[in-house]
Design a protein around this motif. Sequence first.
Motif, PDB file in Angstrom:
ATOM      1  N   ALA A   9     124.006  74.769  44.085  1.00 25.41           N
ATOM      2  CA  ALA A   9     123.782  73.905  42.918  1.00 25.41           C
ATOM      3  C   ALA A   9     122.681  74.483  42.028  1.00 25.41           C
ATOM      4  CB  ALA A   9     123.416  72.498  43.367  1.00 25.41           C
ATOM      5  N   ARG A  10     121.613  75.011  42.632  1.00 29.31           N
ATOM      6  CA  ARG A  10     120.541  75.638  41.850  1.00 29.31           C
ATOM      7  C   ARG A  10     121.051  76.893  41.134  1.00 29.31           C
ATOM      8  NH1 ARG A  10     117.278  75.069  46.670  1.00 29.31           N
ATOM      9  NH2 ARG A  10     116.321  73.013  46.565  1.00 29.31           N
ATOM     10  N   ARG A  11     121.871  77.665  41.806  1.00 30.63           N
ATOM     11  CA  ARG A  11     122.431  78.871  41.207  1.00 30.63           C
ATOM     12  C   ARG A  11     123.347  78.515  40.037  1.00 30.63           C
ATOM     13  NH1 ARG A  11     126.807  82.200  41.704  1.00 30.63           N
ATOM     14  NH2 ARG A  11     127.779  80.930  43.287  1.00 30.63           N
ATOM     15  N   GLY A  69     135.084  79.017  34.489  1.00 33.09           N
ATOM     16  CA  GLY A  69     134.665  79.271  33.112  1.00 33.09           C
ATOM     17  C   GLY A  69     133.392  80.090  33.045  1.00 33.09           C
ATOM     18  N   ILE A  70     132.427  79.771  33.907  1.00 32.17           N
ATOM     19  CA  ILE A  70     131.177  80.533  33.950  1.00 32.17           C
ATOM     20  C   ILE A  70     131.458  81.984  34.318  1.00 32.17           C
ATOM     21  CG2 ILE A  70     129.011  80.822  35.217  1.00 32.17           C
ATOM     22  CD1 ILE A  70     128.872  77.767  35.407  1.00 32.17           C
ATOM     23  N   ARG A  88     115.092  84.969  30.389  1.00 32.84           N
ATOM     24  CA  ARG A  88     114.651  83.826  29.594  1.00 32.84           C
ATOM     25  C   ARG A  88     114.919  82.507  30.307  1.00 32.84           C
ATOM     26  NH1 ARG A  88     117.324  83.728  24.096  1.00 32.84           N
ATOM     27  NH2 ARG A  88     116.169  81.796  23.944  1.00 32.84           N
ATOM     28  N   ALA A  89     116.067  82.413  30.994  1.00 32.49           N
ATOM     29  CA  ALA A  89     116.405  81.195  31.740  1.00 32.49           C
ATOM     30  C   ALA A  89     115.417  80.971  32.877  1.00 32.49           C
ATOM     31  CB  ALA A  89     117.832  81.283  32.276  1.00 32.49           C
ATOM     32  N   GLU A  90     115.020  82.049  33.556  1.00 36.67           N
ATOM     33  CA  GLU A  90     114.020  81.923  34.627  1.00 36.67           C
ATOM     34  C   GLU A  90     112.675  81.461  34.077  1.00 36.67           C
ATOM     35  OE1 GLU A  90     114.020  82.138  38.006  1.00 36.67           O
ATOM     36  OE2 GLU A  90     116.194  82.125  37.751  1.00 36.67           O
ATOM     37  N   GLU A  91     112.287  81.990  32.919  1.00 38.97           N
ATOM     38  CA  GLU A  91     111.031  81.572  32.298  1.00 38.97           C
ATOM     39  C   GLU A  91     111.083  80.087  31.921  1.00 38.97           C
ATOM     40  OE1 GLU A  91     110.505  84.157  28.972  1.00 38.97           O
ATOM     41  OE2 GLU A  91     110.166  85.915  30.225  1.00 38.97           O
ATOM     42  N   LEU A  92     112.209  79.654  31.378  1.00 41.80           N
ATOM     43  CA  LEU A  92     112.347  78.255  30.988  1.00 41.80           C
ATOM     44  C   LEU A  92     112.372  77.328  32.198  1.00 41.80           C
ATOM     45  CD1 LEU A  92     114.967  78.528  28.120  1.00 41.80           C
ATOM     46  CD2 LEU A  92     112.535  78.014  27.920  1.00 41.80           C
TER      47      LEU A  92
END
Length: 124
Positions: A9-11, A69-70, A88-92
């Motif tokens: 779920a986190r992934r 889809g992903i 960027r996603a990790e930073e956010l």
Amino acid sequence: MLNRMKQEARRLKSQLMTLYLCAKDPRVPAGVRLFALLVAAYAFSPIDLIPDFIPVLGYLDDLILVPLGIMLVLRWIPKHVLEDNRRRAEELKNRPTNWITGALFILVWIFLAFWFFRWLLRFF
């Protein structure tokens, strides 16, 4: 088993954030950006092709369509753009949560629901 499901779920959440960032990135081809936006919108939307109240089938579309889809969109995005947006996603993800903004959104939804029910009561 439960621990593995939480990791998945986190992934999936991380991939959706990456997908959303890629959908806004001008380096991604326009068709891929549109499809990425549609996949992200479908994943975050409470409206499904098959409603969740239908046993088994309701959740099956979420378990199949969203990851499919992903996977497709991530294959179509150039690798260097994908890596930039993953960073960027990790930073956010590590940014603090703004609970005040969340509370304001909840209050707006409560107000709208209250207003809607008052409006409905006029007709009954």
